[in-house]
Motif scaffolding. Structure first.
Motif, short mmCIF file in Angstrom:
data_model
loop_
_atom_site.label_atom_id
_atom_site.label_comp_id
_atom_site.label_asym_id
_atom_site.label_seq_id
_atom_site.Cartn_x
_atom_site.Cartn_y
_atom_site.Cartn_z
N GLY A 30 0.49 -7.40 -6.28
CA GLY A 30 1.54 -8.04 -7.05
C GLY A 30 2.58 -7.28 -7.50
N ASP A 31 2.69 -6.05 -7.04
CA ASP A 31 3.76 -5.20 -7.50
C ASP A 31 4.97 -5.17 -6.63
N GLY A 32 5.23 -6.23 -5.61
CA GLY A 32 6.19 -6.08 -4.77
C GLY A 32 6.22 -5.11 -3.67
N VAL A 33 5.04 -4.36 -3.59
CA VAL A 33 4.88 -3.68 -2.29
C VAL A 33 3.86 -4.15 -1.64
N VAL A 34 4.32 -4.39 -0.29
CA VAL A 34 3.28 -4.87 0.79
C VAL A 34 2.52 -3.75 1.28
N GLY A 58 0.04 4.19 -1.39
CA GLY A 58 1.43 3.99 -0.97
C GLY A 58 1.93 4.90 -0.14
N ASP A 59 1.50 5.55 0.40
CA ASP A 59 2.01 6.62 1.47
C ASP A 59 2.26 5.97 2.95
N GLY A 60 1.93 4.71 3.05
CA GLY A 60 2.11 4.06 4.35
C GLY A 60 1.11 4.27 5.30
#
Ligand code: CA
Length: 94
Positions: A30-34, A58-60
């Motif tokens: 829910g932080d805007g990051v897919v 969050g490193d992909g």
């Protein structure tokens, strides 16, 4: 769906890194990051199941995979330090 030397196998304690291409479509935090990908696959148990793959840092790259059999049994996998061996960190049933 290939994972290392075979299908995703909830019965095993470790595996090579996931063989699927990580293409997240869900913002689980829910932080805007897919950061999360959800798809169905044939599990090594012979059952079809749901796979949830998440990029927690969050490193992909994916760093947590949870497989759910249709009867609710789930197994969570996470990579070791060098990502070459993934181990089961949690098992349970919903
Ligand atoms: Ca990651």
């Amino acid at each position: 769906m290939e994972w290392a030397d075979g299908l995703i196998d909830p019965g095993r304690a470790e595996s090579g890194p996931p063989g699927f291409e990580f293409d997240p479509t869900v913002d689980a935090g829910g932080d805007g990051v897919v950061d999360t990908m959800v798809f169905r696959a044939d599990l090594a148990s012979g059952e079809a199941g749901l796979v949830i793959a998440a990029d927690l840092d969050g490193d992909g790259t994916v760093d947590r995979v949870t497989t759910f059999e249709d009867d609710g049994d789930f197994v969570r996998w996470e990579p070791g330090e060098n990502d070459s061996v993934w181990t089961v960190t949690e098992r349970g049933s919903l």
